[in-house]
Design an enzyme around this catalytic site. Sequence first.
Site, PDB file in Angstrom:
ATOM      1  N   SER A 124       0.835  -1.207   0.000  1.00 48.50           N
ATOM      2  CA  SER A 124       0.000   0.000   0.000  1.00 48.50           C
ATOM      3  C   SER A 124       0.864   1.248   0.000  1.00 48.50           C
ATOM      4  O   SER A 124       1.967   1.252   0.569  1.00 48.50           O
ATOM      5  CB  SER A 124      -0.883  -0.025   1.248  1.00 48.50           C
ATOM      6  OG  SER A 124      -1.464   1.237   1.476  1.00 48.50           O
ATOM      7  N   TYR A 149      -2.236  -1.440  10.792  1.00 49.88           N
ATOM      8  CA  TYR A 149      -2.481  -1.962   9.443  1.00 49.88           C
ATOM      9  C   TYR A 149      -1.296  -1.614   8.528  1.00 49.88           C
ATOM     10  O   TYR A 149      -0.744  -2.475   7.835  1.00 49.88           O
ATOM     11  CB  TYR A 149      -3.779  -1.366   8.874  1.00 49.88           C
ATOM     12  CG  TYR A 149      -3.849  -1.446   7.371  1.00 49.88           C
ATOM     13  CD1 TYR A 149      -4.158  -2.639   6.740  1.00 49.88           C
ATOM     14  CD2 TYR A 149      -3.563  -0.332   6.582  1.00 49.88           C
ATOM     15  CE1 TYR A 149      -4.180  -2.716   5.349  1.00 49.88           C
ATOM     16  CE2 TYR A 149      -3.580  -0.397   5.208  1.00 49.88           C
ATOM     17  CZ  TYR A 149      -3.894  -1.592   4.599  1.00 49.88           C
ATOM     18  OH  TYR A 149      -3.903  -1.668   3.233  1.00 49.88           O
ATOM     19  N   LYS A 153       1.889  -3.945   6.430  1.00 54.60           N
ATOM     20  CA  LYS A 153       2.341  -3.875   5.032  1.00 54.60           C
ATOM     21  C   LYS A 153       3.856  -3.634   4.979  1.00 54.60           C
ATOM     22  O   LYS A 153       4.565  -4.246   4.176  1.00 54.60           O
ATOM     23  CB  LYS A 153       1.589  -2.767   4.282  1.00 54.60           C
ATOM     24  CG  LYS A 153       0.100  -3.044   4.131  1.00 54.60           C
ATOM     25  CD  LYS A 153      -0.169  -4.330   3.354  1.00 54.60           C
ATOM     26  CE  LYS A 153      -1.612  -4.711   3.296  1.00 54.60           C
ATOM     27  NZ  LYS A 153      -1.842  -6.073   2.757  1.00 54.60           N
ATOM     28  N   ASN A 199     -14.366   3.743   3.477  1.00 56.71           N
ATOM     29  CA  ASN A 199     -13.744   4.426   2.340  1.00 56.71           C
ATOM     30  C   ASN A 199     -14.712   5.391   1.662  1.00 56.71           C
ATOM     31  O   ASN A 199     -15.927   5.248   1.737  1.00 56.71           O
ATOM     32  CB  ASN A 199     -13.204   3.407   1.334  1.00 56.71           C
ATOM     33  CG  ASN A 199     -12.071   2.580   1.930  1.00 56.71           C
ATOM     34  OD1 ASN A 199     -12.213   1.391   2.123  1.00 56.71           O
ATOM     35  ND2 ASN A 199     -10.970   3.217   2.248  1.00 56.71           N
ATOM     36  N   GLY A 296      -5.239  10.561  11.509  1.00 52.10           N
ATOM     37  CA  GLY A 296      -4.419   9.641  10.719  1.00 52.10           C
ATOM     38  C   GLY A 296      -4.407   9.925   9.232  1.00 52.10           C
ATOM     39  O   GLY A 296      -3.610   9.337   8.505  1.00 52.10           O
TER      40      GLY A 296
HETATM   41  N1  UFG Z   1     -13.158  10.670   3.348  1.00 47.70           N
HETATM   42  C1  UFG Z   1     -14.157  11.562   3.671  1.00 47.70           C
HETATM   43  N2  UFG Z   1     -15.335  11.071   4.144  1.00 47.70           N
HETATM   44  C2  UFG Z   1     -15.575   9.733   4.292  1.00 47.70           C
HETATM   45  C3  UFG Z   1     -14.535   8.824   3.946  1.00 47.70           C
HETATM   46  C4  UFG Z   1     -13.340   9.338   3.479  1.00 47.70           C
HETATM   47  O1  UFG Z   1     -13.985  12.768   3.552  1.00 47.70           O
HETATM   48  O2  UFG Z   1     -16.660   9.359   4.739  1.00 47.70           O
HETATM   49  C5  UFG Z   1     -11.895  11.195   2.828  1.00 47.70           C
HETATM   50  C6  UFG Z   1     -10.707  10.839   3.698  1.00 47.70           C
HETATM   51  O3  UFG Z   1     -10.534  11.776   4.724  1.00 47.70           O
HETATM   52  C7  UFG Z   1      -9.574  10.837   2.669  1.00 47.70           C
HETATM   53  C8  UFG Z   1     -10.251  10.419   1.377  1.00 47.70           C
HETATM   54  O4  UFG Z   1     -11.643  10.592   1.585  1.00 47.70           O
HETATM   55  O5  UFG Z   1      -9.103  12.142   2.514  1.00 47.70           O
HETATM   56  C9  UFG Z   1     -10.009   8.964   1.026  1.00 47.70           C
HETATM   57  O6  UFG Z   1     -10.340   8.171   2.151  1.00 47.70           O
HETATM   58  P1  UFG Z   1     -10.447   6.582   2.073  1.00 47.70           P
HETATM   59  O7  UFG Z   1     -10.815   6.106   3.441  1.00 47.70           O
HETATM   60  O8  UFG Z   1     -11.315   6.166   0.936  1.00 47.70           O
HETATM   61  O9  UFG Z   1      -8.969   6.163   1.687  1.00 47.70           O
HETATM   62  P2  UFG Z   1      -7.621   6.417   2.487  1.00 47.70           P
HETATM   63  O10 UFG Z   1      -6.743   7.178   1.543  1.00 47.70           O
HETATM   64  O11 UFG Z   1      -7.786   6.952   3.829  1.00 47.70           O
HETATM   65  O12 UFG Z   1      -7.207   4.914   2.715  1.00 47.70           O
HETATM   66  C10 UFG Z   1      -6.391   4.249   1.880  1.00 47.70           C
HETATM   67  C11 UFG Z   1      -6.713   2.753   1.927  1.00 47.70           C
HETATM   68  C12 UFG Z   1      -6.314   2.164   3.237  1.00 47.70           C
HETATM   69  C13 UFG Z   1      -4.918   2.598   3.610  1.00 47.70           C
HETATM   70  C14 UFG Z   1      -4.818   4.083   3.626  1.00 47.70           C
HETATM   71  C15 UFG Z   1      -3.467   4.540   4.066  1.00 47.70           C
HETATM   72  O13 UFG Z   1      -8.102   2.537   1.733  1.00 47.70           O
HETATM   73  O14 UFG Z   1      -6.356   0.777   3.116  1.00 47.70           O
HETATM   74  O15 UFG Z   1      -5.092   4.541   2.331  1.00 47.70           O
HETATM   75  O16 UFG Z   1      -3.183   5.812   3.707  1.00 47.70           O
HETATM   76  F1  UFG Z   1      -4.559   2.183   4.828  1.00 47.70           F
END
Ligand code: UFG
Length: 334
Positions: A124, A149, A153, A199, A296
Amino acid sequence: MNILVTGGAGFIGSHTVVALAEAGFTPIIVDDFSNSRHSVLEGLEHILGDKVRYYDQNCNDAAIMRQILRDDEIVGVIHFAAFKAVEESMVDPLKYYQNNLGSLLVLLEAMQYSGVSNLIFSSSCTVYGNPDNLPVTEKTPVQPAMSVYGNTKQIGEEILRDVVAADKYMKVISLRYFNPIGAHASARIGELPLGVPNNLVPFITQTAAGMREQLTVFGNDYDTSDGTCVRDYIHVMDLAEAHVAALKSIINSESNTYDVYNVGTGRGNSVLELIRTFEEVTGTALNYVIGPRRSGDVPAVYGDVSKITNALGWTAKHNLREALEDAWRWQREI
Ligand code: UFG
């Protein structure tokens, strides 16, 4: 050639099963369905027009893994099976270390025992943490993990590097995924989060479908173009194709090898850009509010993907709009 796909009933795994079959491989799934549903198999069979071979088993079972690898004459393994909820990993670290690293060790031991030497590992972009410079390349320093998590990785990659260094037959590629979204164009398989999605895209599509009242955008005071976080959203079928390209390259490689590749589009999009594109695709307004930051979250991360393009000839073919169209088509099918 039989390819074992651990976690093959999951989101990325199931799409990779399709890409493998279309490339002429025979995918065989092992999945314990702890975070996926059996209905995925029906979707796969519809797309492929054929039965899908699968084992309803946990990858931590060494005897089972040895048996499958040997009896099914497996040539290569794609190891998706892992837990992936960042918050849960902080609450229950042992569950994550046990499952994500335990299953990797079991798999590696079973592969060595059975003489199977080709492995693709799901890593990741989380290994880059909060990077100083964008886009991140594979040379960007790995940062201390921000979650358990993420640490699974990082440690997984280290284990693989060390195993390859000591085993002259082992050929391994770690693929560092950015943010996979979308669904197969048939809308027969897609992302199937159990419970409330963590997500962004499944939360958006469920909100548009009336299953959730409102999306909360987690913060608009980041140092980005519009204040919301920036990510590299990649169509899941493009990501699936990257696995096929990586697998072909190690199968054809004559010496032991360990390599890592970014798999993204090379472009970053903000949360608000993604919402606006989704609204254009659906022709409706999404109900959302701006809320506080989620702990985070890194402000921005997107990848330089020239290494995988140059080495494996792979590049993402779908744009954000197509990915969101497919995600929405899938949401309406569920
Ligand atoms: N977000 C929102 N509202 C929501 C959900 C997400 O605003 O309800 C935003 C988050 O703050 C982020 C973006 O949308 O800025 C993407 O969020 P996701 O949760 O879809 O994805 P992430 O980038 O946080 O997560 C991904 C992978 C994880 C991994 C992580 C590490 O899905 O498995 O990157 O950076 F751990």
